[in-house]
Design a protein around this motif. Structure first.
Motif, mmCIF file in Angstrom:
data_model
loop_
_atom_site.group_PDB
_atom_site.id
_atom_site.type_symbol
_atom_site.label_atom_id
_atom_site.label_comp_id
_atom_site.label_asym_id
_atom_site.label_seq_id
_atom_site.Cartn_x
_atom_site.Cartn_y
_atom_site.Cartn_z
ATOM 1 N N VAL A 85 0.903 -1.090 0.109
ATOM 2 C CA VAL A 85 -0.007 -0.168 0.137
ATOM 3 C C VAL A 85 0.975 0.933 0.074
ATOM 4 N N VAL A 86 0.622 2.391 -0.935
ATOM 5 C CA VAL A 86 1.092 3.535 -0.618
ATOM 6 C C VAL A 86 0.050 4.268 -0.234
ATOM 7 N N ILE A 87 0.653 5.261 0.556
ATOM 8 C CA ILE A 87 -0.505 6.233 0.900
ATOM 9 C C ILE A 87 -0.049 7.673 0.508
ATOM 10 N N ILE A 88 -0.957 8.539 0.169
ATOM 11 C CA ILE A 88 -0.773 9.542 -0.628
ATOM 12 C C ILE A 88 -1.449 10.640 0.234
ATOM 13 N N GLY A 89 -0.583 11.428 0.996
ATOM 14 C CA GLY A 89 -1.176 12.642 1.748
ATOM 15 C C GLY A 89 -1.083 12.212 3.290
ATOM 16 N N ALA A 90 0.045 12.754 3.887
ATOM 17 C CA ALA A 90 0.591 12.519 5.165
ATOM 18 C C ALA A 90 -0.006 13.346 6.186
ATOM 19 N N GLY A 91 -0.983 13.754 6.111
ATOM 20 C CA GLY A 91 -1.698 14.473 7.219
ATOM 21 C C GLY A 91 -2.001 13.606 8.250
ATOM 22 N N ASN A 92 -3.171 14.039 9.196
ATOM 23 C CA ASN A 92 -3.146 13.284 10.431
ATOM 24 C C ASN A 92 -4.004 11.929 9.741
ATOM 25 N N LEU A 93 -4.654 12.048 9.069
ATOM 26 C CA LEU A 93 -5.438 10.698 8.408
ATOM 27 C C LEU A 93 -4.532 9.705 7.980
ATOM 28 N N GLY A 94 -3.485 10.360 6.950
ATOM 29 C CA GLY A 94 -2.434 9.639 6.330
ATOM 30 C C GLY A 94 -1.562 8.963 7.296
ATOM 31 N N GLN A 95 -1.050 9.592 8.375
ATOM 32 C CA GLN A 95 -0.533 9.176 9.539
ATOM 33 C C GLN A 95 -0.966 8.157 10.205
ATOM 34 N N ALA A 96 -2.335 8.196 10.528
ATOM 35 C CA ALA A 96 -3.171 7.464 11.443
ATOM 36 C C ALA A 96 -2.891 6.027 10.478
ATOM 37 N N ILE A 97 -3.318 6.026 9.149
ATOM 38 C CA ILE A 97 -3.666 4.920 8.612
ATOM 39 C C ILE A 97 -2.053 4.126 8.664
ATOM 40 N N ALA A 98 -1.207 4.910 8.282
ATOM 41 C CA ALA A 98 0.211 4.463 8.223
ATOM 42 C C ALA A 98 0.584 3.640 9.456
ATOM 43 N N ASN A 99 0.212 4.275 10.697
ATOM 44 C CA ASN A 99 0.782 3.809 12.115
ATOM 45 C C ASN A 99 -0.300 2.459 12.375
ATOM 46 N N TYR A 100 -1.424 2.371 11.797
ATOM 47 C CA TYR A 100 -2.313 1.272 12.236
ATOM 48 C C TYR A 100 -1.955 -0.234 12.264
ATOM 49 N N ALA A 101 -1.319 -0.411 13.286
ATOM 50 C CA ALA A 101 -0.809 -1.868 13.221
ATOM 51 C C ALA A 101 -1.740 -2.935 12.868
ATOM 52 N N ASP A 102 -2.943 -2.873 12.941
ATOM 53 C CA ASP A 102 -3.948 -3.906 12.529
ATOM 54 C C ASP A 102 -3.684 -4.229 11.092
ATOM 55 N N PHE A 103 -3.402 -3.251 10.127
ATOM 56 C CA PHE A 103 -3.435 -3.401 8.913
ATOM 57 C C PHE A 103 -2.226 -4.443 8.477
#
Lengths: 229, 229
Positions: A85-103
């Motif tokens: 997965v690539v995340i495009i946009g590293a605002g709060n939401l993008g960072q939240a997704i990036a950090n979510y260990a469940d994924f």
DNA sequence: TAGATTGTTAATCGATTAACAATC
DNA sequence: TAGATTGTTAATCGATTAACAATC
């Protein structure tokens, strides 16, 4: 193997999967559709119908083996594959997704994060560094990620979606509040938070109206109103 | 006024609302169900049916007045009310919600944010300071917020949900991957990101299978398979 | 073998679509 | 008035539930 499964069924599968995962952790070995239905607030019949879209996973007189069913639903959901997965946009939401260990646990690897803001570039989140948007084309073309998660303002989302698709991405996880118009072969999953909040708001009001009607105590009338108007 | 509206309808209303908002910005004055349906990928009949659950907002021979319909759907969704929201959990997700300007624009006011981590307490996000979880009970009891958004690990979500409900909250926006069991009068809206990602994963695999079948070019066979098995 | 529970067919229920009379 | 488009009833379609024969 190729029958089209209704979205109603597909929406329930992850819930079954999650619940079976919990049973599995508790080392429950078998479960019947009836028990499962009681705990999950669906009918036993529906569970059996849903599962039998994909094959017979149970055994008459016994029920379902928890471990086996869990694994099989995982395969149906494609969780036996790795997804980059690539995340495009590293605002709060993008960072939240990036950090979510469940994924990560489910086989979704965040392989890169992109943003336009110079002050964010280079910053470490999850276990990757934020890259400049100008590198996106090169990265996508070469690395061919499976999924692009769009966590950027809606003003840019449409353009970026078109771009990454033209560079070969065929699955989009869209957090921007816009409807993306993309070629048919592209799979899109939307997370529209504002819509979710509006549904909550609707239900709050509906509950208020109901409460008012109930407290007015014209019991029969209100029942009547509920069915006719 | 009290008829129970199906969730299918309620899910579509925010989309209509969003789209009408766009038309309104473009200063479009009127629109017919037919035009709307073409742009939104639903049938005209469905739009008319959906709207007529709540009243007749159109005019024969003319269509719908964009501004009026937008306002009326807003009322149906309860967006004419102010909603005071507390966010519980100030991780990336909680912060993302707190900072999301779209919500404020729709009348959802973030009035407080809570977290357990000492290093976060006092930090300014959105335009409020993060408070200690120990203050939550006092705050909720006195301020009576309309909505509690749960953006904390699932281990704590169930307990916190029960707590805030016992302190008087009757609407929960739940981001934790658990099913909350709460009294019937409490309204719950779930945002289960992992489930969303699993649906995306399912559809990726389904698209792959379809593609393989197509490239194998046994045209008739694959059509057959699609309908029978 | 008897009891339990699936897989699957049939019945019901609800949601979507089509059609058209009402009316602007 | 003629044309357009709604509101609403009726027809169709699909999803859920019920029932039961198959079978472990």
């Amino acid at each position: 193997m190729e029958k089209v499964i209704s979205t109603a069924v597909i929406k329930r599968l992850p819930r079954y999967y999650r619940y079976l995962g919990e049973l599995r952790k508790k080392e429950v070995v078998r479960i019947s559709s009836k028990e499962l239905s009681e705990r999950m607030n669906v009918t036993a019949s529906q569970i059996r119908q849903d599962l039998n879209n994909f094959g017979g996973f149970g055994q008459q007189g016994y029920g379902y083996n928890v471990e086996y069913l869990y694994t099989e639903i995982g395969k149906i959901l494609g969780l036996d594959q790795e997804h980059r997965v690539v995340i495009i946009g590293a605002g709060n939401l993008g960072q939240a997704i990036a950090n979510y260990a469940d994924f990560a646990r489910r086989g979704f690897d965040i392989t890169a994060v992109f943003d336009v803001k110079p002050e964010l570039i280079g910053k470490e989140i999850g276990n990757v560094k934020i890259r400049a948007m100008s590198e996106l084309k090169d990265y996508v073309t070469k690395q061919k990620p499976d999924i692009a998660a769009l966590a950027l303002p809606k003003e840019y989302a449409v353009q970026v979606a078109n771009d990454v698709v033209s560079w070969g991405v065929s699955a989009i996880w869209n957090f921007a509040p816009v409807e993306l118009r993309l070629p048919k072969h592209v799979v899109v999953e939307n997370v529209h938070l504002t819509e979710s909040l509006m549904r909550l708001s609707y239900n709050i009001r509906a509950a208020q109206i109901k409460k008012n009607a109930d407290t007015q105590k014209n019991g029969k009338d209100s029942e009547c109103a509920a069915t006719t108007e």
